[in-house]
Design an enzyme around this catalytic site. Structure first.
Site, mmCIF file in Angstrom:
data_model
loop_
_atom_site.group_PDB
_atom_site.id
_atom_site.type_symbol
_atom_site.label_atom_id
_atom_site.label_comp_id
_atom_site.label_asym_id
_atom_site.label_seq_id
_atom_site.Cartn_x
_atom_site.Cartn_y
_atom_site.Cartn_z
ATOM 1 N N CYS A 166 0.742 -1.067 -0.013
ATOM 2 C CA CYS A 166 0.018 -0.014 0.113
ATOM 3 C C CYS A 166 0.831 1.350 0.025
ATOM 4 O O CYS A 166 0.608 2.238 -0.911
ATOM 5 C CB CYS A 166 -0.882 0.100 1.356
ATOM 6 S SG CYS A 166 -1.841 1.297 1.503
ATOM 7 N N GLY A 167 1.911 1.211 0.723
ATOM 8 C CA GLY A 167 2.760 2.252 0.809
ATOM 9 C C GLY A 167 3.416 2.563 -0.439
ATOM 10 O O GLY A 167 3.610 3.750 -0.957
ATOM 11 N N TRP B 133 2.632 1.665 -3.419
ATOM 12 C CA TRP B 133 1.478 2.044 -4.410
ATOM 13 C C TRP B 133 1.436 3.649 -4.324
ATOM 14 O O TRP B 133 1.180 4.257 -5.520
ATOM 15 C CB TRP B 133 0.311 1.659 -3.957
ATOM 16 C CG TRP B 133 -1.031 1.936 -4.968
ATOM 17 C CD1 TRP B 133 -1.154 1.268 -6.195
ATOM 18 C CD2 TRP B 133 -1.731 3.070 -4.913
ATOM 19 N NE1 TRP B 133 -2.090 1.623 -6.755
ATOM 20 C CE2 TRP B 133 -2.601 2.991 -5.986
ATOM 21 C CE3 TRP B 133 -1.926 4.070 -4.122
ATOM 22 C CZ2 TRP B 133 -3.547 3.911 -6.519
ATOM 23 C CZ3 TRP B 133 -2.920 5.089 -4.248
ATOM 24 C CH2 TRP B 133 -3.629 5.156 -5.451
ATOM 25 N N HIS B 134 1.784 4.327 -3.306
ATOM 26 C CA HIS B 134 1.674 5.700 -3.218
ATOM 27 C C HIS B 134 2.968 6.582 -3.887
ATOM 28 O O HIS B 134 2.861 7.499 -4.114
ATOM 29 C CB HIS B 134 1.652 6.119 -1.942
ATOM 30 C CG HIS B 134 0.251 6.120 -1.293
ATOM 31 N ND1 HIS B 134 -0.153 5.015 -0.691
ATOM 32 C CD2 HIS B 134 -0.832 6.801 -1.212
ATOM 33 C CE1 HIS B 134 -1.410 5.240 -0.299
ATOM 34 N NE2 HIS B 134 -1.724 6.386 -0.479
ATOM 35 N N GLY B 135 3.906 5.672 -3.904
ATOM 36 C CA GLY B 135 5.291 6.366 -4.696
ATOM 37 C C GLY B 135 6.233 5.276 -4.553
ATOM 38 O O GLY B 135 6.486 4.364 -3.487
#
Lengths: 403, 391
Positions: free
Chosen positions: A318-319, A321-323
């Protein structure tokens, strides 16, 4: 800020919406919508950004039509590979290979740079997540989308293209059908109102908070403790207003087309536990991670230890995915650890028989304060490199300059 | 009943009258556009002396072409000769308090037949705010002189200005048709387009200027920001970020920071002492011609200000020829400016080290000397162009 650009606000949106609202049949509206999606995507992504998505979409559609789990798994692998290739190759080369041997990272990077673009195609994360969701569901036995037009509309629906919400085709297609048949003044009014709320959240609150935080965080030690706490709160509100503002813009625009998109933020800062926070924050993304990463890994069915590890993996992704950066990975791991801790605590409370007491209303303020502090510290990791995040955290408690 | 039917059912009992709401939005939008076109004339800048922190792009306030036009119209009556000042912080008068500003002294020296308007801006180029205003006035058939400064070897980076943050004013005025026709400039800008198209910010800005010419949203927002309140937080306005910009006054200059910069300025002056090739000067002249419309050139007086003599003294210690080289390059710059049809003058020639705040900005005493040097030149230029200057 694509939705607040002049081209979008003054050219695309009025022309497209004006055309869409004419009393067409729903078939014509669908074709119009597809045309709008293509213009919107091509304008902001350019031909080089559209081509890989078109290819990936075509492949996903064709593989899903076969309804064979093997083909669907192949499609999933291709989508994951595309996402990794476009978004994370540079990160892996520079950070992972580079940390092993400085020349390895450079060599791989130089080789790959000759045949892949510097910037990933616009919204590649959203596209691949939606394609993977579609292939997983079809692989599990759901009906695939038979009409290429419907699939193209699901894949490229422009209001949700830039910042979500991450759509589910089972919800989206009926909403699209309804919207293209009976968009009315009610939808337009509700959509406009939501869009206006989004503009205020994004352009007035989030952007000003961002400028203020950026100004303050460089000289945080020069300010008194209460102002440092104000900055700490400002960081949390800035990201909430930014993300939820953009979601409001997307939901409002979709509503103006008669399409109801799912809510993405449900008052997350009122959550009184971390797992509740994640049920309220970026709901569509969290739901996706839960359904397609956490649960397939075993979820909470394989004991506490495995549950914690699964949570860690899911949140690290998830982390990421943000960048493509370490601070995002750290932020994910931090939340994974927090959720693991929450689960362990819940188990412990169950064992000693205090679970019901912990649910008592008078515990909630404490739960809320702890959750918000935990989430706030997470935002420090999200925005800043680890040493700076640590320094800022220390400055919240130490009234001095020597941290 | 599934959730979509529930939703449809909910929509049939709206919380507001949708038709009226949509009509209200459309009507308000049209009203805003109409008001935006007129608002800058209704609410021009008050007590304007020069641009300062709170009405310039560094504090996210971007005065529009209509605001600029309203300002010059308000400031310069039709029967007066407009002396518009453009350029950078030297002519803006950094180092001089408003009361002792050199352009005020110039106004006193020129007398009541002239109206001096200082539109120079920090880091500005000759072809930005001042020239846009001068072109507008000329376009309206006013008697206008344009006074600006240029450094040795440099004029402007592009036909629409040097600093990207200031280029908007050119495009805003151009989109409104307020500038003079200058095919050479248009061609140079067209040639620049492919390179600039890749810059997303530029494409957005260019489109925004064209859209603003029709819808006047920027004009309305800036008038509201000036009169009623801003919506943008900036470090410069952090004490009262939402306060209308009309209430902000110039902050006294932090002179120590400028004085500290004098050493760094030595490198710039050293570069000014280096002669340039014929190709360079060819490019320089081309830039000047692209940037300046033909009718404006004889009305322009370009000052090439000398640096602080103390800097040259320091340089002379390492290179005894530095002073001569500097003088030679300054004269070469003037010659090339004159070759383009502009009037050019060696500025601050009579200033001593005590007249400077730092390497190039003038203190009030230096400003006074500059005004005294330029006043007769402006007057003779006006005599030559307009003959009998009394209405």
């Amino acid at each position: 800020m694509i939705f607040l650009s002049t081209w979008f606000l003054l050219l695309f949106a009025p022309c497209f919406l004006g055309l869409y609202w004419l009393p067409w049949g729903h078939g014509v509206r669908k074709w119009l919508l597809l045309g709008g999606n293509l213009v919107f995507h091509a304008h902001f992504a350019g031909p080089a950004g559209v081509a890989p998505i078109a290819l990936l979409g075509g492949l996903t559609f064709a593989l899903a039509l076969s309804r064979r789990p093997g083909w669907c798994r192949t499609g999933i692998a291709i989508n994951v590979a595309a996402l990794v290739f476009y978004k994370y190759v540079r990160f892996f080369c520079e950070e992972l290979l580079g940390s092993l041997h400085s020349s390895w990272g450079e060599t791989v990077l130089k080789t790959t740079q000759t045949w892949f673009p510097g910037d990933p195609p616009l919204a590649i994360s959203f596209f691949t997540f939606e394609f993977i969701h579609y292939l997983v569901e079809v692989g599990r036995g759901a009906q695939p989308i038979r009409s290429p037009l419907d699939f193209a509309l699901f894949a490229t629906f422009w209001p949700a293209l830039v910042a979500g919400p991450v759509k589910r085709y089972g919800q989206f297609l009926p909403a699209l059908e309804l919207g293209t048949r009976q968009v009315g003044a009610c939808d337009v009014a509700a959509g406009l109102a939501r869009f206006a709320i989004g503009i205020v959240k994004k352009a007035v609150i989030a952007d000003n908070l961002a400028a203020w935080v950026q100004f303050m965080d460089q000289r945080l030690e020069a300010y008194p403790l209460w102002e440092r706490w104000l900055v700490f709160l400002g960081i949390g509100w800035r990201i909430f207003m930014d993300f939820s503002g953009y979601s409001d813009l997307a939901i409002g625009l979709a509503r103006m087309l008669g399409v109801t998109l799912p809510e993405n933020f449900c008052r997350p800062y009122l959550a009184w536990s971390l797992d509740e926070f994640w049920r309220r924050w970026h709901v569509s993304l969290t739901g996706w991670i839960r359904d397609y990463v956490y649960i397939p890994l075993g979820g909470s069915r394989l004991g506490l230890g495995r549950r914690i590890v699964n949570g860690w993996i899911a949140f690290a992704l998830c982390g990421l995915w943000h960048g493509a950066a370490w601070n995002f990975v750290l932020w994910g791991l931090y939340h994974g650890a927090g959720l693991g801790l929450t689960s362990a605590l819940r188990c412990l409370l169950d064992r000693v028989g205090w679970r019901r007491k912990a649910h008592a209303i008078w515990w909630r303020p404490l739960g809320w304060a702890t959750t918000m502090f935990f989430v706030g510290v997470g935002w420090l990791l999200f925005f800043y490199p680890l040493p700076q995040a640590w320094r800022m955290l220390c400055l919240l408690f130490v009234n001095g300059e020597a941290v | 009943m599934n959730h979509l039917e529930l939703e449809a059912n909910r929509m049939s009992r709206p919380w507001l009258r949708p038709g009226a709401f949509c009509a209200g939005v459309a009507g308000s939008f049209i009203l805003c556009c109409v008001v935006g076109q007129r608002a800058p004339e209704w609410f021009p800048f008050r007590d304007f002396v020069r641009f300062h922190d709170f009405i310039e792009p560094e504090s996210q306030y971007l005065p529009t072409a209509l605001q600029l036009r309203a300002l010059v119209r308000q400031h310069v009556p039709r029967d007066k000769i407009a002396v518009v000042i453009g350029g950078d912080s030297i002519l803006q008068g950094i180092g001089q308090p408003v009361e002792q500003l050199w352009s005020r002294r110039l106004q006193e020296l020129l007398g009541s037949d002239y109206r001096v308007l200082n539109l120079a801006i920090r880091g500005g180029a000759p072809n930005e705010y001042g020239q846009v205003a001068a072109e507008m006035l000329y376009h309206e058939g006013r008697r206008v002189l344009y006074l600006c400064d240029a450094w040795i070897h440099t004029y402007a980076a592009a036909p629409d200005g040097t600093r990207p943050a200031y280029r908007y004013i050119f495009h805003d005025a151009r989109a409104r048709g307020l500038l003079l026709d200058h095919p050479e400039r248009d061609a140079a800008l067209t040639a620049l387009e492919p390179r600039r198209r890749a810059e997303e910010a530029f494409a957005e800005r260019a489109f925004r200027s064209r859209a603003n010419a029709w819808l006047a949203f920027d004009d309305l927002w800036h008038v509201v920001g000036y009169e009623a309140g801003m919506t943008v937080w900036t470090p410069r306005t952090s004490k009262h970020p939402w306060q209308p910009r009309r209430l902000w006054r110039e902050v006294p200059l932090h002179t120590a920071a400028y004085r500290a910069g004098i050493t760094a300025y030595r490198d710039i002056v050293r570069s000014h002492c280096q002669p340039k090739s014929a190709d360079y000067w060819h490019g320089f002249e081309e830039t000047v011609r692209h940037a300046t419309p033909l009718p404006l050139r004889p009305r322009m007086l370009v000052v090439v200000p000398r640096c602080n003599p103390a800097v040259l003294d320091q340089l002379s210690a390492e290179d005894p020829q530095a002073r001569e080289k500097y003088g030679r390059e300054l004269q070469t710059t003037l010659r090339h400016l004159r070759a383009c049809g502009l009037n050019a003058v060696d500025g601050c020639a009579t200033c001593s080290a005590e007249d400077y705040l730092d390497g190039n900005h003038l203190l009030p005493s230096g400003g006074e000397k500059l005004a005294e040097q330029l006043a007769p030149l402006v007057r003779s230029l006006a005599q030559g162009l307009f003959g009998d200057i009394t209405p």
